[in-house]
Design a protein around this motif. Structure first.
Motif, PDB file in Angstrom:
ATOM      1  N   LEU A   1       0.824  -1.210   0.000  1.00  0.00           N
ATOM      2  CA  LEU A   1       0.000   0.000   0.000  1.00  0.00           C
ATOM      3  C   LEU A   1       0.858   1.259   0.000  1.00  0.00           C
ATOM      4  O   LEU A   1       0.475   2.293  -0.562  1.00  0.00           O
ATOM      5  N   ILE A   2       2.024   1.162   0.615  1.00  0.00           N
ATOM      6  CA  ILE A   2       2.903   2.322   0.734  1.00  0.00           C
ATOM      7  C   ILE A   2       3.906   2.385  -0.409  1.00  0.00           C
ATOM      8  O   ILE A   2       4.220   3.472  -0.911  1.00  0.00           O
ATOM      9  N   ASN A   3       4.388   1.231  -0.841  1.00  0.00           N
ATOM     10  CA  ASN A   3       5.552   1.205  -1.725  1.00  0.00           C
ATOM     11  C   ASN A   3       5.271   0.788  -3.168  1.00  0.00           C
ATOM     12  O   ASN A   3       6.122   1.023  -4.034  1.00  0.00           O
ATOM     13  N   ASP A   4       4.144   0.159  -3.434  1.00  0.00           N
ATOM     14  CA  ASP A   4       3.911  -0.328  -4.791  1.00  0.00           C
ATOM     15  C   ASP A   4       3.725   0.851  -5.745  1.00  0.00           C
ATOM     16  O   ASP A   4       2.807   1.656  -5.578  1.00  0.00           O
ATOM     17  N   PRO A   5       4.577   1.005  -6.750  1.00  0.00           N
ATOM     18  CA  PRO A   5       4.468   2.174  -7.639  1.00  0.00           C
ATOM     19  C   PRO A   5       3.186   2.188  -8.461  1.00  0.00           C
ATOM     20  O   PRO A   5       2.650   3.262  -8.759  1.00  0.00           O
TER      21      PRO A   5
ATOM     22  N   GLY B   1       9.465  -6.218  -5.672  1.00  0.00           N
ATOM     23  CA  GLY B   1       9.104  -5.028  -6.432  1.00  0.00           C
ATOM     24  C   GLY B   1       7.755  -4.463  -6.030  1.00  0.00           C
ATOM     25  O   GLY B   1       7.531  -3.252  -6.109  1.00  0.00           O
ATOM     26  N   ILE B   2       6.850  -5.326  -5.571  1.00  0.00           N
ATOM     27  CA  ILE B   2       5.522  -4.863  -5.160  1.00  0.00           C
ATOM     28  C   ILE B   2       5.550  -4.280  -3.759  1.00  0.00           C
ATOM     29  O   ILE B   2       4.963  -3.222  -3.493  1.00  0.00           O
ATOM     30  N   VAL B   3       6.237  -4.962  -2.824  1.00  0.00           N
ATOM     31  CA  VAL B   3       6.236  -4.513  -1.426  1.00  0.00           C
ATOM     32  C   VAL B   3       7.294  -3.452  -1.162  1.00  0.00           C
ATOM     33  O   VAL B   3       7.302  -2.827  -0.098  1.00  0.00           O
TER      34      VAL B   3
ATOM     35  N   LEU C   1      -4.516  -4.687  -6.287  1.00  0.00           N
ATOM     36  CA  LEU C   1      -3.307  -4.771  -5.475  1.00  0.00           C
ATOM     37  C   LEU C   1      -3.356  -5.997  -4.561  1.00  0.00           C
ATOM     38  O   LEU C   1      -2.356  -6.707  -4.407  1.00  0.00           O
ATOM     39  N   ILE C   2      -4.516  -6.233  -3.945  1.00  0.00           N
ATOM     40  CA  ILE C   2      -4.657  -7.412  -3.092  1.00  0.00           C
ATOM     41  C   ILE C   2      -4.364  -8.679  -3.882  1.00  0.00           C
ATOM     42  O   ILE C   2      -3.637  -9.578  -3.427  1.00  0.00           O
TER      43      ILE C   2
END
Length: 450
Positions: free
Chosen positions: A42-46, A223-225, A144-145
């Motif tokens: 939620l914070i880091n995924d571009p 890359g997602i987290v 995203l989930i």
């Protein structure tokens, strides 16, 4: 007797190998959990951050549309130095009058729309566009989930494949040592040695491939987290299939029609397209504004040098368009076509959602049966492996039978892990298609991991 002791040693290794193969079900206190991965994403995924900023942009459409209905206040100030030469004819001849003066003009104008179909359509369209952006953000959250869950489970499955491939390689290596000792003592055959070596070479290649797949899966998740991932929570040893909710497909279909964010966003897109028609047609409608002004002038012109004036005015301004070269009619036809296209896209997206909903509903139903069948297959595989070892000791079976039994067990364990992962993913994807997927659902899925 020596052959019996060698087989006993092999049997003990088989037991240790099976215990090691089950280690992928265990967890680590410092491992990243599924819920932690989602919260980090939620914070880091571009991709999600881009969608969030896009939604923030979209929220301003309503404010932009409302601005056309609110008062418009403007102020102007002008100061200039003027030089004037004025010639006049008199009975005495031509006379030149040269003057220099400074003129100042300041004004404040207030304009309030009283009747403006274009502004009303823009406001309604802005509201629809802002709602469209909100629905798109909900859709991106659900995506995203699914992306986090899929990447997390892919990484877990790649770990399981590496562990099982390692155990399989080690078992074949141990079997080769046993075959070598038996052959050296004249109690084994070269065929047994070649069979085991062939299986060992294949296991080595599979282990290398599994290692590459694991690195790729972990890199995708990282890359997602937005951070390096070293270890993950594994499936709990007491994995239990959740109780069926008993909802028929029609109930899920009704939820999807009411809640699916993609369909909701398209409905707002249709409303925005409808207001585009109203905007185009307003080109033929009059506009009525209330205009108030206040101005102060000093030496406004050469005729008013040295004079100051203050003017206050309030009135109604009516503007009536007469002809614009066919622009209004053309833009109206264009907007009508856009509205029809938006409605067609809604039907297209509805069909797509229904297909996905049916697919995930069936996948969840079938995954339950598959898990139960594979659990029995794993239990049967363990019994078969034990029976094959005993049969080899009694001279009924041969080395190839043991290798086949081992391969069958490893395949069943791998397929069971994948079936359990597919069960969890199909649950999440089903709720995403129905439009009800949220953090509570990923929290429930995370409870399956330790």
């Amino acid at each position: 007797m020596k052959k019996f002791l060698a087989q006993r040693r092999m049997a003990r290794f088989v037991g240790q190998a099976l215990a090691a193969a089950a280690l992928w079900q265990g967890g680590s206190a410092s491992a990243m959990g599924l819920l932690q991965a989602y919260q980090a994403a939620l914070i880091n995924d571009p991709t999600y951050q881009s969608a969030l900023q896009e939604a923030l942009q979209g929220r301003e459409y309503e404010n932009l549309g409302r601005s056309g209905l609110l008062p418009n206040l403007s102020a102007n100030y002008n100061a200039s130095k003027n030089k004037s030469d004025q010639e006049t004819n008199t009975i005495l001849g031509r006379r030149n009058n040269h003057q220099e003066y400074i003129s100042r003009t300041s004004s404040v104008t207030l304009r309030q729309s009283l009747f403006n179909l274009d502004s009303m359509a823009r406001y309604r369209q802005g509201k629809a566009q802002s709602a469209f952006s909100e629905m798109q953000l909900v859709q991106r959250q659900q995506e995203l989930i699914l992306r986090v869950s899929s990447a997390y489970i892919d990484a877990l499955f790649s770990n399981a494949q590496v562990r099982l491939a390692t155990v399989q390689r080690d078992m074949y290596a141990e079997q080769r040592k046993v075959n070598d000792r038996l052959f050296a003592k004249g109690e084994g055959t070269r065929t047994d040695m070649l069979e085991t070596q062939a299986r060992l070479d294949l296991a080595e290649a599979q282990l290398l491939e599994a290692g590459d797949n694991r690195q790729t899966a972990l890199a995708t998740l990282a890359g997602i987290v937005g951070q390096d991932v070293e270890s993950l929570d594994e499936l709990s040893e007491d994995f239990r299939i959740g109780a069926p909710d008993g909802e028929k497909f029609e109930a899920w279909k009704a939820q999807a029609v009411a809640n699916n964010p993609e369909l909701g966003a398209q409905a707002f897109a249709i409303e925005a397209a409808k207001q585009e028609i109203s905007k185009a047609r307003s080109g033929h409608a009059p506009r009525v504004d209330l205009v108030g002004s206040y101005s102060k002038n000093a030496s406004e012109s050469i005729n008013y040098i040295g004079q100051d004036s203050t003017v206050r005015g309030v009135g109604i301004q009516v503007s009536i368009p007469l002809y614009s070269g066919g622009y209004v009619n053309a833009s109206t036809r264009q907007a009508v076509a856009g509205h029809e296209r938006a409605k067609a896209e809604l039907q297209l997206k509805t069909d797509k959602v229904m297909v996905e909903l049916r697919k995930q509903y069936a996948a969840r139903q079938s995954s339950v049966s598959r898990i139960l069948a594979l659990e029995k297959a794993v239990a049967s595989g363990k019994l078969l492996l034990t029976a094959t070892e005993q049969s080899i000791k009694g001279g009924v079976r041969i080395n190839l039978d043991l290798l086949n039994a081992q391969q069958q067990l490893f395949t069943s364990q791998r397929d069971l892990a994948q079936a359990r992962y597919n069960y969890l993913l199909s649950n999440l994807r089903l709720r995403a298609a129905a439009g009800t997927l949220g953090e509570d659902d990923i929290r429930q899925a995370a409870a399956y991991f330790r």
